[in-house]
Design an enzyme around this catalytic site. Structure first.
Site, PDB file in Angstrom:
ATOM      1  CB  ILE A 175      -0.932   0.015   1.232  1.00  0.00           C
ATOM      2  CG1 ILE A 175      -1.769  -1.253   1.303  1.00  0.00           C
ATOM      3  CG2 ILE A 175      -1.840   1.244   1.204  1.00  0.00           C
ATOM      4  CD1 ILE A 175      -2.740  -1.426   0.155  1.00  0.00           C
TER       5      ILE A 175
ATOM      6  CG  HIS B 259      -1.481   5.251   5.305  1.00  0.00           C
ATOM      7  ND1 HIS B 259      -2.709   5.778   5.652  1.00  0.00           N
ATOM      8  CD2 HIS B 259      -0.703   5.354   6.411  1.00  0.00           C
ATOM      9  CE1 HIS B 259      -2.665   6.171   6.914  1.00  0.00           C
ATOM     10  NE2 HIS B 259      -1.439   5.917   7.399  1.00  0.00           N
ATOM     11  CG  LEU B 260       5.526   5.992   6.207  1.00  0.00           C
ATOM     12  CD1 LEU B 260       6.531   5.714   5.100  1.00  0.00           C
ATOM     13  CD2 LEU B 260       5.948   7.195   7.042  1.00  0.00           C
ATOM     14  CG  HIS B 261       2.904   0.295   5.614  1.00  0.00           C
ATOM     15  ND1 HIS B 261       2.473   0.926   4.467  1.00  0.00           N
ATOM     16  CD2 HIS B 261       3.347  -0.931   5.205  1.00  0.00           C
ATOM     17  CE1 HIS B 261       2.634   0.133   3.418  1.00  0.00           C
ATOM     18  NE2 HIS B 261       3.174  -1.000   3.838  1.00  0.00           N
ATOM     19  CD  GLN B 262      10.012   0.745  10.549  1.00  0.00           C
ATOM     20  OE1 GLN B 262      10.204   1.455   9.574  1.00  0.00           O
ATOM     21  NE2 GLN B 262      10.980   0.325  11.310  1.00  0.00           N
TER      22      GLN B 262
END
Length: 203
Positions: free
Chosen positions: A149, A152-155
């Site tokens: 995705i 939307h930033l995600h770690q």
């Protein structure tokens, strides 16, 4: 004569009767077990194209749902932590800002600090819950960078154990997950410290 004494027919798997439905369908038994992953179909069919705005972004919708529905294990001030719906390993967590931003350079200092603190806490909690011997941490930036995705930033916080990179994901692109997402969420949420982002020990 076919049956349990026939070496050509595999013995029934222990516990099959308790979890097998009573459909009387035609089929030929073999020695293979099946890893059914129908939940992946939605992602396979849509993937990046499903996320066109904040309204269609799963990371924007998640905080509006209950923790159980969204697989959230912790809600912070600027970011939250939830289980990956498509985990590489049991306990694969995602740390996301609430804001719908795509790039690491888009987040401010407060968001950056909280994402870092939540990532550290996630590692401590997973060590307490499931004793992994290592971790993979990372942010895939953009579709060409491998982000599932990208909008939307995600770690990613992926716990690792010796031998978990066996032939299944390499040859068959299939990953065996030993626990349900609901079970993992309950364990991680229960072990998460109650004092905010908790950069300290998860005891």
């Amino acid at each position: 004569m076919e049956g349990a004494d026939d070496p050509g027919v595999p013995a029934p798997y222990a516990g099959d009767a308790a979890v097998t439905d009573d459909f009387e369908l035609a089929g030929v038994p073999d020695a293979f077990q099946r890893l059914w992953t129908p939940h992946r179909l939605a992602y396979i069919k849509g993937g990046q194209d499903q996320v066109t705005s904040e309204q269609t972004c799963p990371f924007c919708r998640a905080p509006q749902q209950s923790d159980e529905e969204a697989l959230i294990v912790h809600r912070g001030t600027h970011a939250f932590v939830l289980l990956n719906l498509f985990p590489y390993n049991a306990g694969h967590l995602l740390v996301c800002p609430y804001r719908h931003v795509p790039d690491y350079t888009d987040i401010d200092e407060a968001e950056t600090a909280e994402i870092a603190a939540l990532t550290q806490t996630a590692m401590r909690v997973l060590r307490k819950v499931s004793n992994p011997s290592g971790f993979n941490l990372g942010m895939n930036q953009g579709a060409t960078g491998g982000a599932g995705i990208a909008a939307h930033l995600h770690q990613h916080v992926v716990p690792r154990w010796g031998g978990d990179g066996n032939f299944l994901p390499i040859i068959a692109q299939t990953k065996a997950i030993t626990q349900t997402l609901g079970e993992v969420r309950e364990q991680v949420a229960a072990a998460w410290p109650s004092s905010g982002t908790a950069a300290g020990s998860a005891s």
